[in-house]
Write a protein that holds these residues in place. Sequence first.
Motif, PDB file in Angstrom:
ATOM      1  N   THR A 149      37.214  37.674  78.672  1.00  0.00           N
ATOM      2  CA  THR A 149      36.196  37.491  77.879  1.00  0.00           C
ATOM      3  C   THR A 149      34.901  36.960  78.544  1.00  0.00           C
ATOM      4  N   LYS A 150      35.133  35.898  78.949  1.00  0.00           N
ATOM      5  CA  LYS A 150      33.791  35.216  79.561  1.00  0.00           C
ATOM      6  C   LYS A 150      33.024  36.073  80.546  1.00  0.00           C
ATOM      7  N   ALA A 151      33.896  36.938  81.271  1.00  0.00           N
ATOM      8  CA  ALA A 151      33.441  37.879  82.345  1.00  0.00           C
ATOM      9  C   ALA A 151      32.738  38.813  81.356  1.00  0.00           C
ATOM     10  N   LEU A 152      33.235  39.488  80.318  1.00  0.00           N
ATOM     11  CA  LEU A 152      32.759  40.668  79.408  1.00  0.00           C
ATOM     12  C   LEU A 152      31.236  40.067  79.111  1.00  0.00           C
ATOM     13  N   VAL A 153      31.352  38.810  78.228  1.00  0.00           N
ATOM     14  CA  VAL A 153      30.189  38.400  77.646  1.00  0.00           C
ATOM     15  C   VAL A 153      28.939  38.306  78.654  1.00  0.00           C
ATOM     16  N   LYS A 154      29.385  37.947  79.785  1.00  0.00           N
ATOM     17  CA  LYS A 154      28.229  37.500  80.920  1.00  0.00           C
ATOM     18  C   LYS A 154      27.798  38.807  81.554  1.00  0.00           C
ATOM     19  N   LYS A 155      28.643  39.977  81.587  1.00  0.00           N
ATOM     20  CA  LYS A 155      28.318  41.263  82.033  1.00  0.00           C
ATOM     21  C   LYS A 155      27.534  41.910  81.018  1.00  0.00           C
ATOM     22  N   ILE A 156      27.711  41.875  79.842  1.00  0.00           N
ATOM     23  CA  ILE A 156      26.903  42.559  78.663  1.00  0.00           C
ATOM     24  C   ILE A 156      25.491  42.141  78.536  1.00  0.00           C
ATOM     25  N   LEU A 157      25.496  40.575  78.615  1.00  0.00           N
ATOM     26  CA  LEU A 157      24.309  39.966  78.342  1.00  0.00           C
ATOM     27  C   LEU A 157      23.201  40.032  79.550  1.00  0.00           C
ATOM     28  N   SER A 158      23.954  40.190  80.688  1.00  0.00           N
ATOM     29  CA  SER A 158      23.095  40.106  82.079  1.00  0.00           C
ATOM     30  C   SER A 158      22.614  41.651  82.545  1.00  0.00           C
ATOM     31  N   ASP A 159      22.977  42.641  81.927  1.00  0.00           N
ATOM     32  CA  ASP A 159      22.923  43.957  81.977  1.00  0.00           C
ATOM     33  C   ASP A 159      21.862  44.605  81.260  1.00  0.00           C
ATOM     34  N   ASP A 160      20.472  44.361  81.524  1.00  0.00           N
ATOM     35  CA  ASP A 160      19.697  45.186  80.722  1.00  0.00           C
ATOM     36  C   ASP A 160      19.545  46.562  80.263  1.00  0.00           C
ATOM     37  N   ALA A 161      20.555  47.243  81.141  1.00  0.00           N
ATOM     38  CA  ALA A 161      20.559  48.800  80.883  1.00  0.00           C
ATOM     39  C   ALA A 161      21.658  49.051  79.795  1.00  0.00           C
ATOM     40  N   SER A 162      22.602  48.138  79.473  1.00  0.00           N
ATOM     41  CA  SER A 162      23.455  48.246  78.443  1.00  0.00           C
ATOM     42  C   SER A 162      22.752  47.573  77.247  1.00  0.00           C
ATOM     43  N   GLN A 163      22.344  48.211  75.946  1.00  0.00           N
ATOM     44  CA  GLN A 163      22.032  47.884  74.745  1.00  0.00           C
ATOM     45  C   GLN A 163      22.984  47.132  73.886  1.00  0.00           C
ATOM     46  N   VAL A 164      22.580  46.009  73.742  1.00  0.00           N
ATOM     47  CA  VAL A 164      23.769  45.153  72.699  1.00  0.00           C
ATOM     48  C   VAL A 164      23.069  44.696  71.367  1.00  0.00           C
ATOM     49  N   GLY A 165      23.946  45.470  70.379  1.00  0.00           N
ATOM     50  CA  GLY A 165      23.616  44.875  69.103  1.00  0.00           C
ATOM     51  C   GLY A 165      24.291  43.889  68.524  1.00  0.00           C
ATOM     52  N   LEU A 166      23.786  42.928  67.666  1.00  0.00           N
ATOM     53  CA  LEU A 166      24.319  41.952  66.827  1.00  0.00           C
ATOM     54  C   LEU A 166      24.592  42.376  65.585  1.00  0.00           C
ATOM     55  N   VAL A 167      25.451  42.424  64.969  1.00  0.00           N
ATOM     56  CA  VAL A 167      25.812  42.897  63.712  1.00  0.00           C
ATOM     57  C   VAL A 167      25.865  41.496  62.820  1.00  0.00           C
ATOM     58  N   ILE A 168      25.067  41.638  61.885  1.00  0.00           N
ATOM     59  CA  ILE A 168      25.006  40.384  60.807  1.00  0.00           C
ATOM     60  C   ILE A 168      25.602  40.989  59.540  1.00  0.00           C
ATOM     61  N   ASN A 169      26.498  40.270  59.025  1.00  0.00           N
ATOM     62  CA  ASN A 169      27.129  40.686  57.796  1.00  0.00           C
ATOM     63  C   ASN A 169      27.472  39.348  56.964  1.00  0.00           C
ATOM     64  N   GLU A 170      26.546  39.090  56.111  1.00  0.00           N
ATOM     65  CA  GLU A 170      26.719  37.646  55.800  1.00  0.00           C
ATOM     66  C   GLU A 170      26.251  37.875  53.996  1.00  0.00           C
ATOM     67  N   ARG A 171      27.077  37.032  53.156  1.00  0.00           N
ATOM     68  CA  ARG A 171      26.702  37.236  51.906  1.00  0.00           C
ATOM     69  C   ARG A 171      27.240  35.717  51.229  1.00  0.00           C
ATOM     70  N   ILE A 172      26.661  35.501  50.102  1.00  0.00           N
ATOM     71  CA  ILE A 172      27.284  34.271  49.526  1.00  0.00           C
ATOM     72  C   ILE A 172      28.584  34.570  48.847  1.00  0.00           C
ATOM     73  N   LEU A 173      29.275  33.305  48.860  1.00  0.00           N
ATOM     74  CA  LEU A 173      30.838  33.268  48.232  1.00  0.00           C
ATOM     75  C   LEU A 173      30.869  33.776  46.850  1.00  0.00           C
ATOM     76  N   ASN A 174      32.023  34.538  46.718  1.00  0.00           N
ATOM     77  CA  ASN A 174      32.289  35.335  45.603  1.00  0.00           C
ATOM     78  C   ASN A 174      31.482  36.628  45.282  1.00  0.00           C
ATOM     79  N   ILE A 175      30.725  37.121  46.190  1.00  0.00           N
ATOM     80  CA  ILE A 175      30.473  38.495  46.110  1.00  0.00           C
ATOM     81  C   ILE A 175      31.475  39.193  46.601  1.00  0.00           C
ATOM     82  N   PRO A 176      32.169  40.203  45.885  1.00  0.00           N
ATOM     83  CA  PRO A 176      33.237  40.897  46.313  1.00  0.00           C
ATOM     84  C   PRO A 176      33.094  41.769  47.376  1.00  0.00           C
ATOM     85  N   ALA A 177      34.042  42.173  48.178  1.00  0.00           N
ATOM     86  CA  ALA A 177      33.991  42.943  49.546  1.00  0.00           C
ATOM     87  C   ALA A 177      33.625  44.241  49.145  1.00  0.00           C
TER      88      ALA A 177
END
Length: 288
Positions: A149-177
């Motif tokens: 996994t270390k190698a995978l992280v290094k690979k995808i963050l060092s290769d500008d030809a590969s577009q990497v998306g960061l998914v953010i899915n955050e909400r306050i406690l008690n908002i239902p799924a």
Amino acid sequence: MSNKRNKDIVQQESESEEEQDSGSEKDSDFDSDGNYIGDKELQADFEGRNPEDCDFHGIKQLLRQLFLKSDVDLGGLAEIIISQNYVGSVVKQCLDNGQEDDDDDDDGSDGVFGITTVINITKRKDEKAIQQIRTLLTTLAEENANDKTKALVKKILSDDASQVGLVINERILNIPAAISVPLFSSLQSELEKAVRKNMPYTFQYLIWISKTYNTGEEASEVLFANQEEKPIVAEALGSFDVDVTEQADLSQWDYEGGALTPCRKVLIFDGSKFDHLVRLIKEEVESV
């Protein structure tokens, strides 16, 4: 641009007047971060909208829940989310016309209950907040991941030809799924529209940071703050866990006589699997 509205109604019972008048009891229903943790049921009506400038402080607060005390410019990250408001949604409470008119003078900073979006951390790699996130991911992988996994992280963050998306899915406690289903469906549509306009939202990889809690038992059970994320773990190309006890204001919660340790699970996916991940999320919500 007019706001989209993907409504997800939460039907719950309201507090009685007697309960509302009990100050000490009411105070005990909130944790140190102001999240409601009591067992009284409230009635609320939520919807997804495009992020706007007035959502800045609310988005920043939600990002703080996810990144805690990490060295990330959360204000800069909130600004990025708002700047790409054609992709992603914030969760806000539905108000009738009268209430909306009354709130025109309010900055709305406390009215954001959730955020669901994806950011291209390859295309935006020169922006301060994204640089910090990329450094954080590299450091966390070095400290917590296996060699593969270390190698995978290094690979995808060092290769500008590969577009990497960061998914953010955050909400306050008690908002239902259940709210996650229309939010992710909307995100799917928005990404498709953006791609048709030749915008940089075709991802080779996706990175997803989930909030989890470990029971600490020998055969420990992992609990997900956002339950809908549980089934997507099996689809990851790689993953690793990070203990964030030292960063969390509340390091442990009781769980059936034991304690919960707050963690972050970093997941890496093939970008082409996004639609499949959304299907799994929908199935998980519908099965509850």
